[in-house]
Structure formats: structure tokens, C-alpha cells
Design an enzyme around this catalytic site. Sequence first.
Site, PDB file in Angstrom:
ATOM      1  N   TYR A  61      11.266  24.165  51.921  1.00  0.00           N
ATOM      2  CA  TYR A  61      12.649  24.068  51.952  1.00  0.00           C
ATOM      3  C   TYR A  61      13.057  22.620  52.483  1.00  0.00           C
ATOM      4  O   TYR A  61      12.534  22.147  53.297  1.00  0.00           O
ATOM      5  CB  TYR A  61      13.494  25.043  52.879  1.00  0.00           C
ATOM      6  CG  TYR A  61      14.326  26.125  52.121  1.00  0.00           C
ATOM      7  CD1 TYR A  61      15.263  25.844  51.326  1.00  0.00           C
ATOM      8  CD2 TYR A  61      13.739  27.253  51.684  1.00  0.00           C
ATOM      9  CE1 TYR A  61      16.031  26.339  50.651  1.00  0.00           C
ATOM     10  CE2 TYR A  61      14.526  28.344  51.057  1.00  0.00           C
ATOM     11  CZ  TYR A  61      15.781  27.769  50.404  1.00  0.00           C
ATOM     12  OH  TYR A  61      16.301  28.655  49.757  1.00  0.00           O
ATOM     13  N   GLU A  63      16.764  21.178  52.128  1.00  0.00           N
ATOM     14  CA  GLU A  63      18.309  21.143  51.841  1.00  0.00           C
ATOM     15  C   GLU A  63      18.645  19.868  52.520  1.00  0.00           C
ATOM     16  O   GLU A  63      18.269  19.405  53.561  1.00  0.00           O
ATOM     17  CB  GLU A  63      19.121  22.041  52.547  1.00  0.00           C
ATOM     18  CG  GLU A  63      19.176  23.337  51.568  1.00  0.00           C
ATOM     19  CD  GLU A  63      19.960  24.544  52.023  1.00  0.00           C
ATOM     20  OE1 GLU A  63      20.632  24.509  53.420  1.00  0.00           O
ATOM     21  OE2 GLU A  63      19.851  25.636  51.452  1.00  0.00           O
ATOM     22  N   ASP A 216      24.712  12.085  28.150  1.00  0.00           N
ATOM     23  CA  ASP A 216      23.765  13.229  28.475  1.00  0.00           C
ATOM     24  C   ASP A 216      22.770  12.996  27.417  1.00  0.00           C
ATOM     25  O   ASP A 216      22.683  13.390  26.256  1.00  0.00           O
ATOM     26  CB  ASP A 216      24.616  14.631  28.103  1.00  0.00           C
ATOM     27  CG  ASP A 216      23.504  15.811  28.372  1.00  0.00           C
ATOM     28  OD1 ASP A 216      22.415  15.558  28.531  1.00  0.00           O
ATOM     29  OD2 ASP A 216      24.232  16.642  28.235  1.00  0.00           O
ATOM     30  N   THR A 242      17.754  16.012  31.145  1.00  0.00           N
ATOM     31  CA  THR A 242      16.829  16.711  31.530  1.00  0.00           C
ATOM     32  C   THR A 242      15.670  16.236  31.251  1.00  0.00           C
ATOM     33  O   THR A 242      15.513  15.035  31.224  1.00  0.00           O
ATOM     34  CB  THR A 242      16.652  18.001  30.454  1.00  0.00           C
ATOM     35  OG1 THR A 242      16.373  17.476  29.374  1.00  0.00           O
ATOM     36  CG2 THR A 242      17.833  18.825  30.161  1.00  0.00           C
ATOM     37  N   LYS A 245      12.224  17.680  27.960  1.00  0.00           N
ATOM     38  CA  LYS A 245      12.201  17.423  26.576  1.00  0.00           C
ATOM     39  C   LYS A 245      11.370  16.123  26.011  1.00  0.00           C
ATOM     40  O   LYS A 245      10.075  16.294  26.307  1.00  0.00           O
ATOM     41  CB  LYS A 245      13.621  17.356  25.839  1.00  0.00           C
ATOM     42  CG  LYS A 245      14.497  18.801  26.410  1.00  0.00           C
ATOM     43  CD  LYS A 245      16.088  18.809  26.046  1.00  0.00           C
ATOM     44  CE  LYS A 245      16.515  20.192  26.479  1.00  0.00           C
ATOM     45  NZ  LYS A 245      17.967  19.999  26.233  1.00  0.00           N
ATOM     46  N   ARG A 251      10.496  21.448  33.911  1.00  0.00           N
ATOM     47  CA  ARG A 251      12.086  21.957  33.589  1.00  0.00           C
ATOM     48  C   ARG A 251      12.810  21.249  34.843  1.00  0.00           C
ATOM     49  O   ARG A 251      12.775  22.120  35.893  1.00  0.00           O
ATOM     50  CB  ARG A 251      12.042  23.370  33.232  1.00  0.00           C
ATOM     51  CG  ARG A 251      11.207  23.773  32.399  1.00  0.00           C
ATOM     52  CD  ARG A 251      11.581  25.235  31.982  1.00  0.00           C
ATOM     53  NE  ARG A 251      12.635  25.215  30.877  1.00  0.00           N
ATOM     54  CZ  ARG A 251      12.395  25.040  29.649  1.00  0.00           C
ATOM     55  NH1 ARG A 251      11.103  24.850  29.188  1.00  0.00           N
ATOM     56  NH2 ARG A 251      13.055  24.929  28.785  1.00  0.00           N
TER      57      ARG A 251
HETATM   58  C1  LIG Z   1      18.943  20.955  26.760  1.00  0.00           C
HETATM   59  C2  LIG Z   1      20.323  20.268  26.965  1.00  0.00           C
HETATM   60  C3  LIG Z   1      21.063  20.554  28.292  1.00  0.00           C
HETATM   61  C4  LIG Z   1      20.579  21.567  29.089  1.00  0.00           C
HETATM   62  O1  LIG Z   1      19.427  21.522  29.555  1.00  0.00           O
HETATM   63  P1  LIG Z   1      18.851  23.051  30.308  1.00  0.00           P
HETATM   64  O2  LIG Z   1      17.855  22.544  31.286  1.00  0.00           O
HETATM   65  O3  LIG Z   1      18.500  23.847  29.289  1.00  0.00           O
HETATM   66  O4  LIG Z   1      20.104  23.526  31.067  1.00  0.00           O
HETATM   67  C5  LIG Z   1      22.106  19.846  28.333  1.00  0.00           C
HETATM   68  N1  LIG Z   1      22.467  18.943  27.621  1.00  0.00           N
HETATM   69  C6  LIG Z   1      22.031  18.587  26.460  1.00  0.00           C
HETATM   70  C7  LIG Z   1      22.474  17.678  25.432  1.00  0.00           C
HETATM   71  C8  LIG Z   1      20.837  19.377  25.915  1.00  0.00           C
HETATM   72  O5  LIG Z   1      20.192  19.168  24.793  1.00  0.00           O
END
Ligand SMILES: *Cc1c(COP(=O)(O)O)cnc(C)c1O
Length: 471
Positions: A61, A63, A216, A242, A245, A251
Site C-alpha cells: 500500500y 497511498e 486520449d 492506457t 494497447k 492494464r
Molecule cells: C480503451 C480506451 C479507453 C479505456 O481504457 P480502459 O483501460 O478499458 O478503461 C479510453 N479511451 C480510449 C480512446 C480507449 O480506446
Amino acid sequence: MCEKQDQAWLEDSLEKNDEEVFKIIRKEKERQRSGLELIASENFASAAVLQALGSCLNNKYSEGYPGVRYYGGAEHIDELERLCQKRAREVFKLDADKWSVNVQPYSGSPANFAVFTAIVQPHGRIMGLDLPDGGHLTHGFMTDKKKVSATSIFFESMPYKVHQDTGYIDYDRLAENAKLFKPKVIIAGVSCYSRHLDYKRMREIADENNAYLMADMAHISGLVAAGIVPSPFEHCDIVTTTTHKTLRGPRSGMIFCRKGVRKVTAAGKEEMYNLEKPINEAVFPGLQGGPHNHAIGGVAVALKQAMTEEFIADQKQTIANARHMAKLLLDRGFNVVTGGTDNHLMLVNLKNKGTDGNRADKTLEAIGIACNKNSCPGDTSALRPSGLRLGTPALTSRGFKEQDFDKVVHLIDRAVQLTLDIQNSLEPKAPFKDFKDKLYKDPKFVEEVKALKGEVSAFASRFPMPGLPTL
Ligand SMILES: *Cc1c(COP(=O)(O)O)cnc(C)c1O
């Protein structure tokens, strides 16, 4: 001695300790190994990333932030989090004086919600690309009937759209609507859009309305890291992502924001950014508790890997594979939306082929090819999306080159043909359930499904699968 024996079960392997879960994981690994993974948001994390993820970092932990924790014993976690932040700036070539980075968001969705929580008041306004047009849920998605995403419940959202005929984002209409709606944030980010975003144009639109521009880059962060697509950092105030990907980490999520001078007014007065503190406070203690240190460890590893020649070559191959795949599909008469791709994915509209995303996706799944059904520009029913989203990152991580996608596209084509054969054996308006029954139960089709699945499996199994040896 006796005490030691009592504790022995805590050291047993997963296989010995919990055979049920072990077997499920092994089945999933076999599915991943023997199938063709075309889900654009998925990838295969490296062995090193998975090791960090499965380490003792999970126990701690911490925080707070490095140097200011609410828990003792965080000195090594501090070192880890600082290292992760340093690498995050290095990967995206950011100056520490100008950019702050938070590596604690649990994933992409919490990262986005933290940004809005930090800089948009409740019922403040946000504008993102509509979900059916390629945007993400967390960019304010709602329908006529329902506010679906929390980002549309707690904030007021107005979507922007793509042109129905071209599939490209309609920036002119975004500019017009932004002028009326006056959003606090405009979001430049996509989950299903195969073209580069025009960050410069979006910056201009944001400036006209005194809005923040947030990118994003969840889908494309690996491509950005490799420097092979336009970087959102040039024009944006905030960048979320994220890490699992194209970036190929665990993750998790990250938020980058600018600091220092935001702009100089006409009178020569400096206006400063106020993003770093509100965003950090929104992540913790606003929305989250203890950071997932095992994930942060894995992100640090992935970021180091993202600076290697091998990673950059892989990302280039990812795009080369996608371009090649789009061309092969076009050659076979498929309607690739916008006529091709600039990145790692493509959207294929199946209307001209006489079928839809639901049905084709089911057939592909049955033969071991994983992808997503997806709505296409011009679709009227969300329940019957016309298309498929296909991406190349995962297979590229397994070593697939252009010529290997010849086979992949051939298999997709045969699956679509099988889909049409099944449809033709039914009444024209037969419900989806009848289609599935035929696919899974009619001996006439079951045999072909089995043969195709065998072909997929034999082909996919020729390629290595990154990760840990057993699990
Ligand atoms: C995949 C994705 C997210 C969310 O990611 P999670 O890890 O699934 O919560 C946010 N924005 C975009 C553009 C994404 O493609």
C-alpha cells in the site's frame, strides 16, 4: 518446523494450489495461442512485463505520491514510481519543466474521469467524438434514451461526428458546435478511427472557445512512442492513455498535463496552467486509493521496452501490416471506411457484401478469429452494426509480416462467404438467433466451421506467443 508446514500451502504453485483456476488460465492461453487476435485494443505483454505484474509489488500500500505517502515502507515504491514517471517523459520526449505525469490511474477510463473531475465542474461541458463514430464511452457517451457513461451523467456532453459519406471527422461542424456549446474540454481521441487526428485544427477550435484540448491516445500510444504518427503532445494541454494497447504494457493508465505558462495575454500578462495539482488530487485522494504498484512496475518495464529499436520496428510493422491488410480487403471488394488506414486498425463496412457486423463477427469467433463488431458511418441501428473493427498490434507482436496477412485476409473472406451461405439458407429477415443455430448446430455448416477453425489454429500455432512459458 510445525509452523513452517502450516504455511507451506502459501508457497504452492498455482497448479497445485488451485487447479480449477490454473486450468481456466491454461485454456485461455491455448485460445490466445491457437487463434488469430485482431481486436485492435489487445496485445501480448512481454514476459518481463508479466513478471513485474506478478511480483511482490502487489503487496504494498502506498497511498499518496513519491515522498509524501500515508504508509510506511514506501521507499522502494517511491523509487519505482519516480522511475516510471521519468521513463514516461523520456518515451514521449517531454521536458520535466513543461510536463507532469501521473502513473497511478488504474486504467484508461479512470484516467479520463480523473481529468474531468479535476478541471470540469459538475455539469460542466465536454465534447468528444461520438461512440458510434469511433469515440470512447468515457468521452461523454449517451443515447437519446439514456445517459450511458458516467462522463455524461456528471458532466454535460455534446458529441462531434464523422462525415457520413467520407468517414472523416467533420471538424467544421465541431468548430460550429463548439462555438455554441462552449465546452470546457474538447477531447481528441478515438477507439475506432483509422486516420490521423488533426490536433492543430482542434487546438485552434479549443483556443477560439478558451477550452482545454485533451488527447486520449489510448489506442495509439505505442505508435506515438515510436514516433511514427503525429504526436498529440505538440498541441494538447492534457494527454491521457492506457498502457496495454499498442504500448504493450500491463492494464493501467497515465495522465500527462502541461505546467508553467499557459498563455501571454495581449497586455503582456502571463497566465499559468493550473492542471498538475487538481489532476493529482483527483486521482488520489479524489477517486482512487492505493496505487497498483505491480501495474506501475509493469508500466515502467513496458516504457523501457518502448525505447528499443525492436519496439520501434514492431510499431512500424504494425502500421505496414494494417496498410497491407486494408489493401488486400479493398482488392477483395470490401468497403474499408475512409478507403484505408494511417494506423493500426481499420473499419470494414459489410453492407455491400450483404451482411452485418453481428453475423460476420459470430462466424469469425466460431473459427477462432477475434475482432469487434462496430457501427459504421450512416448506420441507423446500434443493434445491427454494419461493420468490423480489425487491428494488427497483437498479431504483429507474434511476428506476423505483410505476407502472413495474405492468409489472414483469405480466412476472413471465407468466413464472410460462410456467413452469406448461412444467411441464404434462411428467410431474408430471419432473426440473429436462427443464424447462430445454423452456425453452431446445422451439420451442413458445422463441418466447414470445424475445418476453418482447424486451418486457423494450424496457421496461428506456427507463430510464437510472447509472455510467460506456462501461464
Ligand atoms: C480503451 C480506451 C479507453 C479505456 O481504457 P480502459 O483501460 O478499458 O478503461 C479510453 N479511451 C480510449 C480512446 C480507449 O480506446
